[in-house]
Design a protein around this motif. Structure first.
Motif, PDB file in Angstrom:
ATOM      1  N   ALA A 140     -14.528 -28.923 -35.911  1.00 36.38           N
ATOM      2  CA  ALA A 140     -13.486 -29.036 -37.269  1.00 36.38           C
ATOM      3  C   ALA A 140     -13.202 -27.591 -37.414  1.00 36.38           C
ATOM      4  O   ALA A 140     -14.094 -26.353 -36.495  1.00 36.38           O
ATOM      5  N   PRO A 141     -12.321 -27.156 -37.211  1.00 39.43           N
ATOM      6  CA  PRO A 141     -11.389 -26.013 -37.085  1.00 39.43           C
ATOM      7  C   PRO A 141     -12.108 -24.935 -37.565  1.00 39.43           C
ATOM      8  O   PRO A 141     -12.188 -23.523 -37.334  1.00 39.43           O
ATOM      9  N   GLU A 142     -12.597 -24.817 -38.672  1.00 42.76           N
ATOM     10  CA  GLU A 142     -13.509 -23.754 -40.180  1.00 42.76           C
ATOM     11  C   GLU A 142     -14.897 -23.580 -39.190  1.00 42.76           C
ATOM     12  O   GLU A 142     -14.831 -22.640 -38.940  1.00 42.76           O
ATOM     13  N   ARG A 143     -15.510 -24.642 -38.060  1.00 45.31           N
ATOM     14  CA  ARG A 143     -16.309 -23.949 -37.826  1.00 45.31           C
ATOM     15  C   ARG A 143     -16.379 -23.502 -36.449  1.00 45.31           C
ATOM     16  O   ARG A 143     -16.798 -22.600 -36.028  1.00 45.31           O
ATOM     17  N   ARG A 144     -15.197 -24.186 -35.666  1.00 43.71           N
ATOM     18  CA  ARG A 144     -15.196 -23.046 -34.390  1.00 43.71           C
ATOM     19  C   ARG A 144     -14.778 -21.961 -34.545  1.00 43.71           C
ATOM     20  O   ARG A 144     -14.645 -20.720 -33.911  1.00 43.71           O
ATOM     21  N   ARG A 149     -16.640 -16.075 -34.759  1.00 38.20           N
ATOM     22  CA  ARG A 149     -16.874 -14.896 -34.851  1.00 38.20           C
ATOM     23  C   ARG A 149     -18.065 -14.658 -34.873  1.00 38.20           C
ATOM     24  O   ARG A 149     -18.724 -13.280 -34.455  1.00 38.20           O
ATOM     25  N   GLU A 150     -18.872 -15.427 -34.680  1.00 31.86           N
ATOM     26  CA  GLU A 150     -20.793 -15.118 -34.649  1.00 31.86           C
ATOM     27  C   GLU A 150     -21.022 -14.830 -33.736  1.00 31.86           C
ATOM     28  O   GLU A 150     -21.728 -13.850 -33.136  1.00 31.86           O
ATOM     29  N   THR A 151     -19.956 -15.469 -32.540  1.00 29.73           N
ATOM     30  CA  THR A 151     -19.950 -15.139 -31.266  1.00 29.73           C
ATOM     31  C   THR A 151     -19.422 -13.592 -30.644  1.00 29.73           C
ATOM     32  O   THR A 151     -20.629 -12.099 -30.205  1.00 29.73           O
ATOM     33  N   ILE A 289      -4.989 -22.911 -27.825  1.00 21.05           N
ATOM     34  CA  ILE A 289      -5.674 -22.822 -28.941  1.00 21.05           C
ATOM     35  C   ILE A 289      -6.155 -23.978 -28.886  1.00 21.05           C
ATOM     36  O   ILE A 289      -5.410 -24.115 -30.192  1.00 21.05           O
ATOM     37  N   PRO A 290      -7.060 -24.462 -29.441  1.00 18.74           N
ATOM     38  CA  PRO A 290      -7.742 -25.292 -30.099  1.00 18.74           C
ATOM     39  C   PRO A 290      -7.670 -25.257 -31.953  1.00 18.74           C
ATOM     40  O   PRO A 290      -7.866 -24.055 -32.389  1.00 18.74           O
ATOM     41  N   GLU A 291      -7.448 -26.128 -33.042  1.00 18.10           N
ATOM     42  CA  GLU A 291      -6.781 -25.424 -33.919  1.00 18.10           C
ATOM     43  C   GLU A 291      -8.479 -24.725 -34.392  1.00 18.10           C
ATOM     44  O   GLU A 291      -9.323 -25.148 -34.205  1.00 18.10           O
ATOM     45  N   GLY A 292      -8.576 -23.696 -34.867  1.00 18.10           N
ATOM     46  CA  GLY A 292      -9.601 -23.316 -35.699  1.00 18.10           C
ATOM     47  C   GLY A 292     -10.105 -21.308 -35.000  1.00 18.10           C
ATOM     48  O   GLY A 292     -10.939 -20.979 -34.835  1.00 18.10           O
ATOM     49  N   ILE A 293     -10.305 -21.642 -33.514  1.00 20.04           N
ATOM     50  CA  ILE A 293     -10.505 -20.926 -32.295  1.00 20.04           C
ATOM     51  C   ILE A 293      -9.559 -20.196 -32.466  1.00 20.04           C
ATOM     52  O   ILE A 293      -8.409 -19.999 -32.583  1.00 20.04           O
ATOM     53  N   ALA A 464     -18.396 -22.836 -46.608  1.00 24.80           N
ATOM     54  CA  ALA A 464     -17.539 -23.476 -46.724  1.00 24.80           C
ATOM     55  C   ALA A 464     -17.151 -24.530 -45.748  1.00 24.80           C
ATOM     56  O   ALA A 464     -16.025 -25.770 -45.767  1.00 24.80           O
ATOM     57  N   ALA A 465     -17.339 -24.285 -44.199  1.00 22.26           N
ATOM     58  CA  ALA A 465     -16.525 -25.008 -43.137  1.00 22.26           C
ATOM     59  C   ALA A 465     -17.862 -26.262 -42.794  1.00 22.26           C
ATOM     60  O   ALA A 465     -16.770 -27.348 -42.728  1.00 22.26           O
TER      61      ALA A 465
END
Length: 814
Positions: A140-144, A149-151, A289-293, A464-465
């Motif tokens: 999902a975009p939110e998880r991407r 962000r974590e990276t 760019i894929p959605e969310g990234i 939320a993601a």
């Protein structure tokens, strides 16, 4: 594409001299906790990666199997200074023992090549996810977005390590890193192509000359020097099995001291060039760019803000070209080893000659661009500058963004228009015979808060993601239930406002213990549990309780709890007594999270589990409400509850048996910091009432505000309040940047400082009000009682002080 770490193993390709019996003898003698004389011992090779061969070791007897990872030099003749496993072991030990940078624990280093043919080391096995494709397909975009962000956060954490204090001050030369690296990899390329396989590419030598002429000036001074990973990319990170959190950085073969912007550029390569299986394609920046990234601009801005750096626009072409140059040299070496039969990547190494040349072309394509900025490049400067202005670069300034300011102003207006005017009515009902009922106006205000976009503001972005993935199938139609996607720091500015009234948090569905319980479900609940319990909690249709504390043991040490949760077929049987279960008296309370022991004989921190219990289940008896300084906090309440042979379906266990402490530690992060945030607001309310009283009351012929003793005490209160506010915001910021575990020290400080400060300010406000301050005619007594309670309910001061002291002593040993 995401792969479990265990999915990446295959047949062993050990090479000459790999003696399994010798390895077993060595591991048994040198790895602490290694199974004694295991009946089972197996070794399988990880197929991912092209450098030092890496193996999964499994040893145990019966159903008890322990896993380890072995990393060794490749067999045969190697290029000079390559594959130094001893350096990998050194950096893993330093980071693992002395920092919060996520790395696997390194157990032992073997320099005796006679054991398995080459030098090797053994480290911790991390069960998690390896995200091989940087486009993160199927997510999902939110998880991407959360993963990227974590990276960036992980890279910033790595770059923040103080090499001198952790014993890595001589791990490499800090000056002239790029200059030395260019010469090193140029030599490696020449050596790899000396026999014509792979064939030398003339463009590579032109690239080497260009790089030599464009070395950044800061490289010679070491201005950007520090610990460098050397191969920092998303597929060298191990992510938590279910959370979007990095639990380990792998492959430290190229680590040293040097110019850290080289790491940053290397991690950005997927935006510029896409390395396929057998070909280099256009990167996400041009192919889409894929959605969310996040865009390249946003990713760089995230790193710069977390690391406290500026983006080197003028030198960016060099850093990117250098990354491709080094990648090309590495792949030329891999191809050379494949020709000789010693490449660790198997058949994947067949195409590395093509990839090497593709990287050379990508470097020249980037150099020849008119601008280094992507299509959104102007935005990059704006974002970096805006975040520096906001103070999010951890330089001691905390100024909310425009988006958060708008929410804050809307929240303040809501409090002024609707909460404060209703406080007396809420108090009246709470003191009446009908106090265990809900004021009808409360539900109306909750609906209004939803319409105003002031609902569930506490929900972290990554949680939320996950909820959107698991229960809403990626749909954004339910985003109104999932907050505003704020960070902990951003929520801190809003939570403080809610803390000005004891009645406010629940109006916005941001009250305890519901936030903590929803956080547990968001982080650890399965789809079925989320559907049944999380959705009604998110909607505010029901409330919840957290049952951990027990009357007969010191529950600040949760290993003491005695409530039993015993498996019986497809059910669990619960027996025990709990008290101070906040929220259980509320007529809307439908679900309890109960912490008890599923195995009294397991390891100390593996005995406890958490399970969901419907309050209407037979055997659940809510005995009485408990008083807090004379307040029973109706209709919310704090209950004593007994569980007598309560039968609950096994599906209600959260995460699995023995995972209770793990869940508790996750819950003790953001949810518990909310109390500190609210205490800042409570103290601010006390300051306001104190000053208003002081300028309107006279004693001994003059206003209280004209007495010198008052002025001095008020100034001290303001000073301590501002200190505590900055500490709480810093704790929230570290939660965002470093995660729950790594921020535990600053969180402990906030939990000690915030309630003690609030007590002092509120006590001063009550003193100024005289007898009125002790009565229910003002909110001061209730706010004071809440603050005093939190010095125990949020963990005793002594526990937090112990945490702070242990961390301080650990730092002193460096």
């Amino acid at each position: 594409m995401a792969s479990r770490t265990s999915d990446l193993v295959g047949e062993v390709n050990p090479g000459p001299g790999f003696d399994l019996n010798a390895l077993l003898r060595y591991a048994s003698a040198n790895v602490r906790g290694f199974p004694h004389s295991p009946s089972r011992f197996s070794v399988s090779q990880f197929g991912h990666g092209q450098s030092n061969p890496t193996y999964l070791m499994e040893a145990g007897s019966g159903d008890s199997v322990k896993r380890y990872v072995l990393r060794k030099k490749p067999p045969g003749k190697l290029l000079a200074s390559a594959h130094a496993v001893d350096r990998e072991f050194q950096v893993l030990q330093a980071l693992g023992n002395h920092t919060q940078v996520p790395v696997p624990k390194a157990f032992c280093l073997c320099t005796d090549s006679s054991v398995i043919g080459t030098e090797f080391y053994i480290m911790e096995y991390l069960e998690g996810r390896i995200l091989i494709d940087p486009k993160l397909p199927g997510m999902a975009p939110e998880r991407r977005r959360a993963i990227y962000r974590e990276t960036a956060k992980t890279l910033a954490s790595l770059h923040s390590a103080n090499v001198d204090s952790i014993g890595l001050g001589k791990y490499g030369l800090q000056n002239n890193y790029c200059k030395r690296q260019i010469e090193r990899w140029a030599k490696q390329y020449v050596a790899s192509t000396s026999e014509g396989k792979p064939a030398r590419n003339p463009k590579m030598f032109e690239l080497i000359d260009w790089l030599r002429q464009h070395i950044p000036p800061e490289d010679s001074s070491g201005a950007t020097a520090g610990l460098v990973h050397g191969d920092f990319r998303i597929d060298n990170l191990v992510f938590h099995p279910i959370e979007d959190q990095v639990i380990g950085i792998l492959d430290w073969e190229l680590s040293t001291l040097g110019n850290q912007m080289c790491d940053v550029a290397y991690s950005c390569m997927p935006y510029i060039a896409d390395m396929g299986h057998d070909k280099v394609h256009k990167g996400m920046e041009l192919s889409g760019i894929p959605e969310g990234i996040p865009s390249l601009a946003e990713y760089l801005a995230e790193y710069c803000s977390l690391a406290g750096r500026r983006w080197p626009v003028a030198e960016w072409k060099f850093y990117v070209a250098f990354s491709f140059f080094r990648g090309a040299a590495i792949y030329a070496g891999v191809y050379n080893r494949w020709i000789k039969g010693s490449a660790s990547g198997g058949e994947r190494a067949r195409y590395t000659e093509i990839l090497a040349n593709g990287f050379i072309d990508a470097a020249w394509e980037f150099i020849e661009r008119k601008s280094v900025l992507p299509p959104s490049g102007d935005y990059l400067k704006e974002v970096v500058n805006e975040r520096e202005m906001q103070g999010l670069s951890n330089r001691g300034k905390f100024i909310p963004s425009q988006e958060v300011l708008k929410l804050r102003n809307r929240l303040i207006k809501f409090m002024d228009d609707h909460i404060y005017p209703m406080e007396n009515e809420f108090y009246k009902l709470s003191q009446s015979e009908s106090r265990w009922t809900v004021h009808p106006e409360e539900e109306k205000l909750k609906e209004l808060a939803k319409k105003e976009g002031l609902w569930n503001l506490w929900i972290p972005f990554d949680s939320a993601a996950r909820a959107r993935d698991l229960i809403f199938n990626g749909s954004k139609n339910n985003d109104r239930l999932l907050g505003a996607g704020l960070t902990n720091l951003e929520y801190g500015y809003l939570c403080e406002i809610m803390g000005r009234s004891v009645w406010a948090p629940q109006i916005f569905n941001c009250g305890a213990p519901d936030t903590g319980n929803m956080e547990v479900l968001l982080r650890y609940g399965n789809k079925e549990q989320l559907q049944e319990w999380l959705i009604p909690l998110l909607e505010g249709k029901i409330r919840s309780g957290f049952a951990m504390t027990e009357p007969h043991v010191a529950s600040s040490d949760a290993t003491n709890i005695e409530c039993s949760i015993k498996r019986q077929g497809n059910s669990y049987i619960i027996n025990g007594t709990k008290w101070w279960t906040s929220g259980a008296m509320d007529p809307r309370c439908r679900i309890l999270i109960v912490m008890g022991k599923t195995d009294f004989n397991a390891a100390k921190h593996k005995q406890q589990s958490m399970i969901l219990v419907d309050v209407k289940t037979p055997g659940v008896h809510i005995k009485r409400p408990l008083m807090v300084f004379g307040f029973d906090d109706a209709p919310h309440g704090h209950a004593e509850i007994t569980f007598e042979n309560v039968r609950v379906t096994a599906k209600n266990i959260i995460l699995g048996e023995g995972r209770g402490f793990e869940i508790a530690q996750g819950r003790l992060g953001p949810g518990r910091l909310h109390h500190c945030m609210r205490l800042i607001g409570a103290a601010e309310r006390g300051m306001h009432l104190m000053v208003r009283r002081a300028v309107g009351r006279r004693t001994f012929g003059k206003l209280i505000a004209q007495h010198g003793s008052f002025l001095s005490d008020m100034a001290k209160c303001r000073t301590e309040l501002e200190q505590a506010r900055l500490l709480v915001l810093e704790a929230a910021d570290q939660l965002d940047r470093l995660g729950n575990k790594n921020a535990r020290g600053i969180i402990a400080m906030a939990k000690v400082a915030a309630p003690n400060m609030a007590l002092k300010v509120l006590d001063m406000a009550m003193q100024v009000h005289g007898a009125a301050g002790l009565s229910s005619d003002t909110v001061l007594a209730h706010l004071w009682a809440t603050a005093r309670t939190l010095r125990i309910a949020d963990g005793p001061d002594e526990v937090h002080l112990g945490t702070i002291a242990k961390l301080e002593l650990r730092r002193a040993k460096l």
